[in-house]
Design a protein around this motif. Sequence first.
Motif, short mmCIF file in Angstrom:
data_model
loop_
_atom_site.label_atom_id
_atom_site.label_comp_id
_atom_site.label_asym_id
_atom_site.label_seq_id
_atom_site.Cartn_x
_atom_site.Cartn_y
_atom_site.Cartn_z
N GLY A 175 31.27 43.02 38.79
CA GLY A 175 31.89 41.85 39.43
C GLY A 175 30.85 40.86 39.94
O GLY A 175 31.08 39.65 39.97
N TYR A 193 33.65 42.45 31.76
CA TYR A 193 34.29 43.74 32.03
C TYR A 193 34.52 44.51 30.73
O TYR A 193 34.56 43.92 29.64
N VAL A 198 40.12 46.34 31.79
CA VAL A 198 41.09 45.24 31.80
C VAL A 198 42.48 45.77 31.47
O VAL A 198 43.48 45.34 32.05
N ASN A 201 43.81 47.26 34.59
CA ASN A 201 44.05 46.34 35.70
C ASN A 201 44.02 44.89 35.22
O ASN A 201 43.13 44.11 35.59
N GLU A 203 45.78 42.30 35.91
CA GLU A 203 45.96 41.24 36.92
C GLU A 203 44.61 40.78 37.48
O GLU A 203 44.40 39.61 37.73
N SER A 204 43.72 41.74 37.68
CA SER A 204 42.42 41.41 38.30
C SER A 204 41.41 40.88 37.29
O SER A 204 40.57 40.04 37.63
N TYR A 205 41.45 41.40 36.07
CA TYR A 205 40.31 41.18 35.19
C TYR A 205 40.54 40.24 34.00
O TYR A 205 39.58 39.80 33.37
N ARG A 206 41.78 39.97 33.68
CA ARG A 206 42.01 39.13 32.48
C ARG A 206 41.40 37.74 32.60
O ARG A 206 40.79 37.22 31.67
N LYS A 207 41.59 37.14 33.77
CA LYS A 207 41.11 35.77 33.95
C LYS A 207 39.57 35.68 33.86
O LYS A 207 39.04 34.86 33.10
N PRO A 208 38.84 36.53 34.63
CA PRO A 208 37.38 36.43 34.50
C PRO A 208 36.87 36.76 33.09
O PRO A 208 35.90 36.16 32.63
#
Length: 223
Positions: A175, A193, A198, A201, A203-208
């Motif tokens: 991160g 990531y 991904v 999780n 919700e947390s990792y798709r955008k980055p």
Amino acid sequence: MNGIVERFNKLLDLSMDYLEDGVRKEHHGNEAKPEIIEEDSLDRVESEIAACSRCRLCENRIKTVPGKGVLHPKVMIIGEGPGAEEDKTGIPFVGKAGQYMDKWMDAIDLRRDRDLFIGNIVKCRPPGNRDPHPDEIDACRGYLDRQIRILKPSLILTVGRIAAQVLIGSSNGIGRLRGRMYDYKGIPLIPTYHPSGVLRNPESYRKPVWEDLKAVRKFLDSL
Ligand code: SF4
């Protein structure tokens, strides 16, 4: 053109590494034709990996997973180690996470059979998918560095914490490491990531991850 010159100069800088490892060329002052000591090749690296027992990971493997893809790829993707499907087939990233990663690549117009080489930090499966231990990484590292020298990728994309930490030389989490470009022996490197993270999780990792993939595409488009 400036980019090509800069890249050429960076490749020249790599010659010191070649000298140290003694696998490529020996330079003699201004001689026009450097003496070739030994020509390394992907096949040679692969056959050495197939017979390797340099660390304990050789004990439980079904197949070694040396990596697969095209020579001089646009992107060399590097994960941490083979999983169960990869151990069975000898092919990297063929399980669920690998299929998901294929979709990432498709989204930025990259294909395994045309643009990519995919491999791992260690070439044999760690039992139970545990993290590879530092001594196992050290034992296997030479194969990866030889592959990188032979392949000459335009860009390295590391997926997951271990690959990023090993190649960037940092103990920071992924991160903190992601979101910028690094240099690995003259080759640009972008960390992101791992696809399995991904999938667990989104919700947390798709955008980055999408931000990182856009950075990959932007870099390739700038060449
Ligand atoms: S993980 Fe690497 S060093 Fe260890 S046995 Fe497999 S190929 Fe050899």
